[in-house]
Scaffold this active site. Structure first.
Site, short mmCIF file in Angstrom:
data_model
loop_
_atom_site.label_atom_id
_atom_site.label_comp_id
_atom_site.label_asym_id
_atom_site.label_seq_id
_atom_site.Cartn_x
_atom_site.Cartn_y
_atom_site.Cartn_z
CG ASN A 15 -1.74 1.22 1.38
OD1 ASN A 15 -1.87 2.01 0.44
ND2 ASN A 15 -2.32 1.42 2.56
CG HIS A 100 -5.91 1.55 4.97
ND1 HIS A 100 -5.44 2.54 5.80
CD2 HIS A 100 -4.89 0.66 4.82
CE1 HIS A 100 -4.17 2.27 6.12
NE2 HIS A 100 -3.82 1.13 5.54
CD GLU A 102 -3.03 5.25 6.68
OE1 GLU A 102 -3.00 5.30 5.45
OE2 GLU A 102 -2.13 4.69 7.36
CD GLU A 172 -3.73 -2.91 7.32
OE1 GLU A 172 -2.55 -2.99 6.96
OE2 GLU A 172 -4.50 -2.02 6.94
CB SER A 218 5.16 -1.71 11.88
OG SER A 218 4.69 -0.38 12.03
#
Ligand code: PEP
Length: 264
Positions: A15, A100, A102, A172, A218
């Site tokens: 991504n 996602h 964000e 995530e 990460s």
């Protein structure tokens, strides 16, 4: 539910978020394609919308799929700034991210909107990566599984078992994205296992055994091997490390080791 050692093909997605310019993106994808060699892993990159055509031209003939970071669920019309699934397919996109963190937390996307986008992507035949995960506060209050369950139940509302074959769930944890903090392999495995059990409850055991659940947060060459050795972690969604071709390649290599272990 016991976890079957099912040979689900690992999936590794990069991504790129709102990073690269045209020449940096072209150089990055050239390095990724050149470094790939033969692989037992499904590999995709998710560049910014405006570079998708150029990136797709460079991946042409390789096994790297080109994806989009977002879509809009309507097919066309007065939706200024939005991009439909037909437009994406016109640009050789075969996979898309929905939900996602964000987009949920920075751009305020609701569970309902994520569900609409997920259904539109699946209806269009795009491999859809539905992203879910808890915030640090939710984790500290012991709500990880409940948050994941709520996001999956709403994200998959109205999604059939047949459609599930083209869906990947990316777990995530929000606190691990772009922070350098990673869930321990055991914590990530526990979350993935709970998600697989939930899919068994919502659909059936076959669907649970078949669905790919990938980890994001990460992931990098130094921790990919131990995460991808876990029975329920079928790959990774990679942000920062996907912008460095060598690091992305090393994570794909770790997923290749997983594929060889499962088959062997
Ligand atoms: C992501 O963007 O989905 C992600 C996991 O980012 P990072 O690898 O940088 O944490």
């Amino acid at each position: 539910m016991s976890t079957k050692n099912t040979p689900r093909t690992p999936f590794v997605g990069g991504n790129w978020k709102m990073n690269t310019n045209a020449s940096e993106g072209a150089a990055l994808i050239r390095s990724i394609v050149d470094g790939l060699g033969s692989t037992s892993v499904d590999v995709a990159v998710y560049p910014p919308f405006v570079y998708i055509r150029e990136i797709a031209a460079i991946t042409n003939g390789s096994s790297v799929q080109v994806g989009a970071q977002d879509l809009y669920h309507a097919s066309n019309g007065a939706f200024t700034g939005e991009i439909s699934t037909d437009m994406l397919k016109d640009c050789s996109v075969s996979t898309v991210l929905t939900g996602h963190s964000e987009r949920r937390h920075v751009l305020q996307e609701t569970n309902e909107l994520v569900n609409q986008k997920t259904k539109a992507a699946l209806n269009a035949g795009l491999t859809t990566v539905l992203c879910i995960g808890e915030t640090l506060d939710q984790r500290e209050h012991g709500k990880t599984d409940a948050v994941n369950e709520a996001q999956i139940r709403s994200g998959l509302d109205g999604v059939s078992k047949a459609d599930l074959s083209n869906l990947i769930i990316a777990y995530e944890p929000v606190w691990a994205i772009g922070t350098g903090m990673t869930a321990t392999p055991d914590d990530a495995q526990d979350a993935h296992h709970a998600i697989r059990e939930l899919i068994a409850n919502m659909y059936d055991q076959d669907a649970a055994d078949a669905i790919r659940i990938i980890y994001g947060g990460s992931m990098k060459p130094a921790n990919a091997g131990e995460l991808l050795a876990m029975p329920d972690i079928d790959g990774g969604l990679i942000g920062g490390a996907s912008l460095v071709a060598g690091d992305f390649g090393a994570i794909i290599e770790a997923a290749n080791v997983r594929a060889a272990t499962l088959v062997g």
